[in-house]
Write an enzyme that holds these catalytic residues in place. Structure first.
Site, PDB file in Angstrom:
ATOM      1  N   LYS A  68      61.528  56.500  78.235  1.00 56.71           N
ATOM      2  CA  LYS A  68      61.137  55.496  79.363  1.00 56.71           C
ATOM      3  C   LYS A  68      62.318  55.437  80.299  1.00 56.71           C
ATOM      4  O   LYS A  68      61.714  55.094  81.776  1.00 56.71           O
ATOM      5  CB  LYS A  68      60.907  54.194  78.602  1.00 56.71           C
ATOM      6  N   GLU A 145      58.167  42.913  82.772  1.00 55.51           N
ATOM      7  CA  GLU A 145      58.117  42.189  81.194  1.00 55.51           C
ATOM      8  C   GLU A 145      58.528  41.017  81.477  1.00 55.51           C
ATOM      9  O   GLU A 145      57.814  40.169  80.712  1.00 55.51           O
ATOM     10  CB  GLU A 145      59.300  43.325  80.732  1.00 55.51           C
ATOM     11  N   ASP A 168      66.547  39.088  77.545  1.00 57.33           N
ATOM     12  CA  ASP A 168      65.736  40.256  76.875  1.00 57.33           C
ATOM     13  C   ASP A 168      66.842  41.132  76.303  1.00 57.33           C
ATOM     14  O   ASP A 168      67.540  41.754  77.070  1.00 57.33           O
ATOM     15  CB  ASP A 168      64.923  40.980  77.849  1.00 57.33           C
TER      16      ASP A 168
END
Ligand code: AMP
Length: 564
Positions: A68, A145, A168
């Protein structure tokens, strides 16, 4: 049905919206998380998830992971000698999630909302859309996100204005976002982070504590024999998770013939993590200052990522922001849940109301200019930002530029993206060359307007001031961007690479796991494993369902025993 997908660095998962709210879609092995790992077996079959992960342990050359991070770049990955780009590998993960969704829902799934990190630039977002297309999914919307996480916690249902932090902490990265909700608008006001800080650093602290307690040199983990390093890591990871629930854990790791043991307490571990907590504060300060808000103004803290399960992190959050983090949703699933809510909204599902979302531009957009140092001396290659990083989008900004030479008949506006002071070190998105009336230096000029919208499309408009003539360009991406025809062609090529039927996955996974264990084990253990594999193979040959299930369970039990 439109599904929501969290295409993660380590794990990916999908969710969908029901009358009763969002639901996670289990994969073919019945698990919610699908490891973002792709492998190619000897027969050229593509394997995804747990099976691919086992194959990677046994033979790293047949598999790829953490791709990713390379989305939208030209980096190439090799699976058993075959070349793939990150978006192609991602397309296999997406295809697998799509199939799982179709099996669960009993209908074709052709649309998805996919989440990406807030700082993903335009190319990387486009690469995600292409990955979707290669998987046979129309990616209706990309969602950041942190926006997804905030949606999952129902920020959009609040009656009052809210300032929230999405914290996060994944395995290897840390991202912090500041969001503001003024009904009905949910905006990301700032994003910051550290790409080299995550749960793995906490595991490393435990490894070091263990080595110190056992009087082993702390750098042993870098140069000791592989087996010990692997076992130490596994045991440290187990310890980290254990002391999330209890206050102590006794670690035990074999090195040659000797077994080392040491007890790690949660209190000591948290003390040793002081340096990591300090590092977490740096991006927090940066994000708050970019968003121009104070710590005391934060109303809500949303934890995302497996590492936020650690009690130390939760109390760090409570202390730092003076409010308890909301922990009612599994931190691994929260982003997919938010993406599913967004997908539901797209379908105008009754259970959620439409909300206007805005985002920030995660990077600076600008142009190249020449800077004047003296009457005769100009220096080229300077970057002039037009839309600054962390500007709330949609955004539109205008700047003026003038000719620097007499009789200059054209102006070249280079559209750049990046943070470097030096223009050439930023990414070139495009050029607009506009004709200028013949005049003295500085007498002619242009107004340049950059408009960046929520779909990551940049429109550049150049107006020649003296004539009012306008030139407009929509920046679609780099030249290496694939055309629709190229995507279709690659789609056909990748379609040859079949994912094996879902029903076969459990057995494929078991064989991949057995192969990995066979490589790890020696002597009697190895023989014992092989016997169980043979018995399972014989049962498969017999075709007797009862026998197959029985032998499979026995083999799984033995493998669990070895793995633990
Ligand atoms: P992610 O990238 O979000 O999957 O985060 C994975 C990280 O979360 C890894 O470093 C894990 O060790 C960590 N993690 C997952 N579960 C726990 C837990 N129960 N306690 C502590 N850390 C955990």
């Amino acid at each position: 049905m439109i599904i929501g997908i969290d295409l993660g660095t380590t794990n990916s998962l999908a969710a969908y919206m029901t009358e009763d709210g969002p639901k996670i879609i289990p994969n073919r092995l019945g698990n919610n998380l699908t490891p973002s790992v792709v492998a190619m077996d000897k027969d050229g079959n593509i394997c995804v998830g747990e099976t691919a992960k086992e194959m990677m342990y046994a033979d790293p050359t047949c598999a790829a992971s953490v791709f990713k991070r390379s989305m939208g770049t030209d980096k190439e990955f090799y699976l058993s000698g075959k070349r793939f780009k990150a978006e192609e590998l991602s397309s296999f993960v997406l295809r697998s999630l799509k199939e799982d969704a179709e099996a669960l829902l009993g209908e074709k799934v052709e649309e998805a909302v996919i989440s990406v990190p807030a700082y993903f630039n335009d190319f990387r977002r486009k690469a995600v859309k292409r990955a979707g297309k290669l998987a046979g999914l129309n990616v209706e919307r990309i969602i950041a996100e942190p926006t997804a996480a905030a949606m999952a916690y129902g920020l959009y249902k609040e009656k009052r204005d809210i300032k929230a932090v999405v914290f996060d902490l994944g395995g290897g990265t840390f991202d912090i976002s500041i969001l503001m909700y003024f009904a009905p608008i949910l905006e990301i006001h700032a994003v910051a982070g550290d790409n080299f800080l995550g749960g793995e650093d906490f595991t490393k602290v435990i490894e070091e504590m263990f080595l110190q307690k056992c009087d082993l040199p702390v750098n042993i983990a870098d140069n000791a024999d592989d087996r010990f390093v692997v076992d130490l890591y596994k045991e440290a990871e187990r310890c980290k998770r254990a002391i999330t629930d209890t206050d102590r854990y006794k670690m035990s790791v074999k090195k040659g013939d000797k077994t080392y043991t040491a007890e790690i307490t949660r209190t000591d571990f948290e003390k040793e993590c002081a340096g990591l907590y300090e590092r977490l504060k740096v991006p927090i300060r940066k994000a708050l200052s970019d968003a121009k808000i104070k710590l005391s103004e934060i109303d809500k803290v949303v934890p995302v990522g497996g590492a936020t399960r650690m009690p130390g992190i939760r109390s760090f959050l409570a202390k730092t922001f003076n409010c308890f983090p909301d922990i009612s949703i599994n931190p691994d699933e929260i982003v997919a849940v938010g993406a599913a809510i967004q997908a539901g909204m797209k379908e105008r599902n009754d259970s959620v109301k439409e909300v206007i979302l805005t985002d920030v531009c995660p990077f600076t957009l600008g142009t190249e200019v020449s800077v004047r140092y003296s009457e005769f001396k100009y220096e080229d290659n300077h970057y002039c930002p037009i839309i600054e990083r962390n500007t709330v989008i949609p955004a539109s900004r205008t700047d003026e530029f003038y000719t620097i030479r007499d009789h200059q008949t054209k102006l070249d506006i280079t559209v750049l993206q990046g943070e470097s002071r030096i223009a050439s070190e930023n990414l070139t998105l495009g050029h607009i060359v506009v004709p200028i009336p013949d005049n003295k230096a500085g007498e002619e000029g242009v107004k340049v307007t950059f408009t960046y919208d929520i779909n990551s499309i940049l429109e550049v408009e150049v107006t020649v001031m003296s004539t009012g003539k306008k030139y407009r360009e929509v920046i679609k991406g780099i030249e290496t961007d694939m055309t629709d025809e190229e995507i279709d062609k690659r789609f056909e090529e990748l379609a040859y690479l079949k994912l094996p039927p879902r029903e076969q996955e459990r057995n494929r996974y078991i064989f991949a796991r057995a192969e990995r264990l066979f490589m790890e084990l020696v002597g009697m253990d190895r023989e014992r494993l092989e016997n169980y594999v043979r018995l399972f193979e014989a049962a498969l040959d017999s075709g007797d369902e009862g026998e197959i299930n029985y032998k499979r369970s026995r083999l799984e039990e033995v493998m669990d025993e070895f793995d633990n």
